[in-house]
Design an enzyme around this catalytic site. Sequence first.
Site, PDB file in Angstrom:
ATOM      1  N   GLU A   1     -11.270   0.453  -3.364  1.00  0.00           N
ATOM      2  CA  GLU A   1     -10.392   0.962  -2.174  1.00  0.00           C
ATOM      3  C   GLU A   1      -9.329   1.773  -2.743  1.00  0.00           C
ATOM      4  O   GLU A   1      -9.035   1.908  -4.088  1.00  0.00           O
ATOM      5  CB  GLU A   1     -10.075  -0.122  -1.366  1.00  0.00           C
ATOM      6  CG  GLU A   1      -9.266  -1.268  -1.829  1.00  0.00           C
ATOM      7  CD  GLU A   1      -8.975  -2.434  -1.113  1.00  0.00           C
ATOM      8  OE1 GLU A   1      -9.349  -2.555   0.023  1.00  0.00           O
ATOM      9  OE2 GLU A   1      -8.287  -3.247  -1.257  1.00  0.00           O
TER      10      GLU A   1
ATOM     11  N   ASP B   1       0.938  -1.252   0.121  1.00  0.00           N
ATOM     12  CA  ASP B   1       0.041  -0.073   0.018  1.00  0.00           C
ATOM     13  C   ASP B   1       0.890   1.386  -0.163  1.00  0.00           C
ATOM     14  O   ASP B   1       0.786   2.295   0.907  1.00  0.00           O
ATOM     15  CB  ASP B   1      -1.007   0.032   1.201  1.00  0.00           C
ATOM     16  CG  ASP B   1      -1.610  -1.265   1.305  1.00  0.00           C
ATOM     17  OD1 ASP B   1      -2.115  -1.799   0.499  1.00  0.00           O
ATOM     18  OD2 ASP B   1      -1.959  -1.664   2.764  1.00  0.00           O
TER      19      ASP B   1
HETATM   20  O1  FUB Z   1      -3.208  -3.468   3.596  1.00  0.00           O
HETATM   21  C1  FUB Z   1      -4.394  -3.765   4.024  1.00  0.00           C
HETATM   22  C2  FUB Z   1      -5.602  -3.416   2.989  1.00  0.00           C
HETATM   23  O2  FUB Z   1      -5.284  -4.176   1.916  1.00  0.00           O
HETATM   24  C3  FUB Z   1      -5.359  -1.824   2.371  1.00  0.00           C
HETATM   25  O3  FUB Z   1      -6.177  -0.946   3.234  1.00  0.00           O
HETATM   26  C4  FUB Z   1      -6.174  -2.157   1.191  1.00  0.00           C
HETATM   27  O4  FUB Z   1      -6.094  -0.954   0.258  1.00  0.00           O
HETATM   28  C5  FUB Z   1      -5.444  -3.688   0.465  1.00  0.00           C
HETATM   29  O5  FUB Z   1      -4.406  -3.139   0.126  1.00  0.00           O
END
Ligand code: FUB
Length: 324
Positions: A225, A13
């Site tokens: 996301e 991320d």
């Molecule tokens: O790393 C945890 C979660 O996985 C992140 O918040 C999302 O965007 C995904 O990459």
Amino acid sequence: MPEPLVTHIYTADPSAHVFEGKIYVYPSHDRETDIKFNDNGDQYDMADYHVLSLSEPGGKVTDHGIALKAEDIPWVSKQLWAPDAATKNGKYYLYFPARDKEGIFRIGVAVSDKPEGPFTPDPEPIKGSYSIDPASFVDDDGQGYLYFGGIWGGQLQCWEDESKFDDSKSGAQEPSGAGVSALLPRAAKLSDDMHSFSSEVKQLQILDESGKLLAADDHERRFFEAAWMHKYKGKYYFSYSTGDTHFIAYAIGDSPLGPFTYAGKILDPVLGWTNHHSIVEYQNKWWLFYHDCELSKGVDHLRSVKMRELLYDDAGKLSLAEKQ
Ligand code: FUB
């Protein structure tokens, strides 16, 4: 193929920024866990953040060590997920999502005098914040914005009524059906001191080529996301992950709060379930930071951050540079 920025820890991320003439990367710090994989993302059970920096793409990367840990944040119970950072008024701000003591994702802020931290957290999450994946953006006029949101394990679907959390919608759920629009990412203006929202939370419209909101069932294009905002030649580029179809997509608008029109894909699925990125200009080139699970041989929650060069065509459309 690009190599991981670091191999002594797992990182994911990545939120990259140029601070003090260097690239600073604010990643999640993945760790081994015996929690079973599920669609709620429970296996992503991170407990601290490290900050990385580099002066030359492809050159030495410095791990500045632990910048913030869960046990030092009074409101957090678990799961330090994807963070981001911003600078303003000579200070550095780390924005991060985590579950509070009730298991609800909120967004916190922590402050430091240095880009690498250590960061001191505010005792409470940002009032009015919810869900995951904060991404900060400071516009040329000095106004700061925080983008956020993530569906399924990120709980955005639990906030259709923004005044209360609907636990019955927790888990791998989202709207569906003919004529139903996709859930929308969120953004709010940041106060001048960067510690709170100074506007109401706004829903960001992502429109198709005919000006209609993307449909809930359009999983190849709808927001899931990993929000990110960058500006290029006066246009605002909002990019994000499509989650269960695993693309990084983007949409372009004339204002930081949209509306945005879907413009295409930046990155195809990588090895591993999640896809999450950031985009930054450094030394007159543009860079995509992202992660994959090549180093862990495909373990979804053990990811490694990489970078690749991005190019614009004359119309402002993005693509990966072929030679990396
Ligand atoms: O790393 C945890 C979660 O996985 C992140 O918040 C999302 O965007 C995904 O990459």
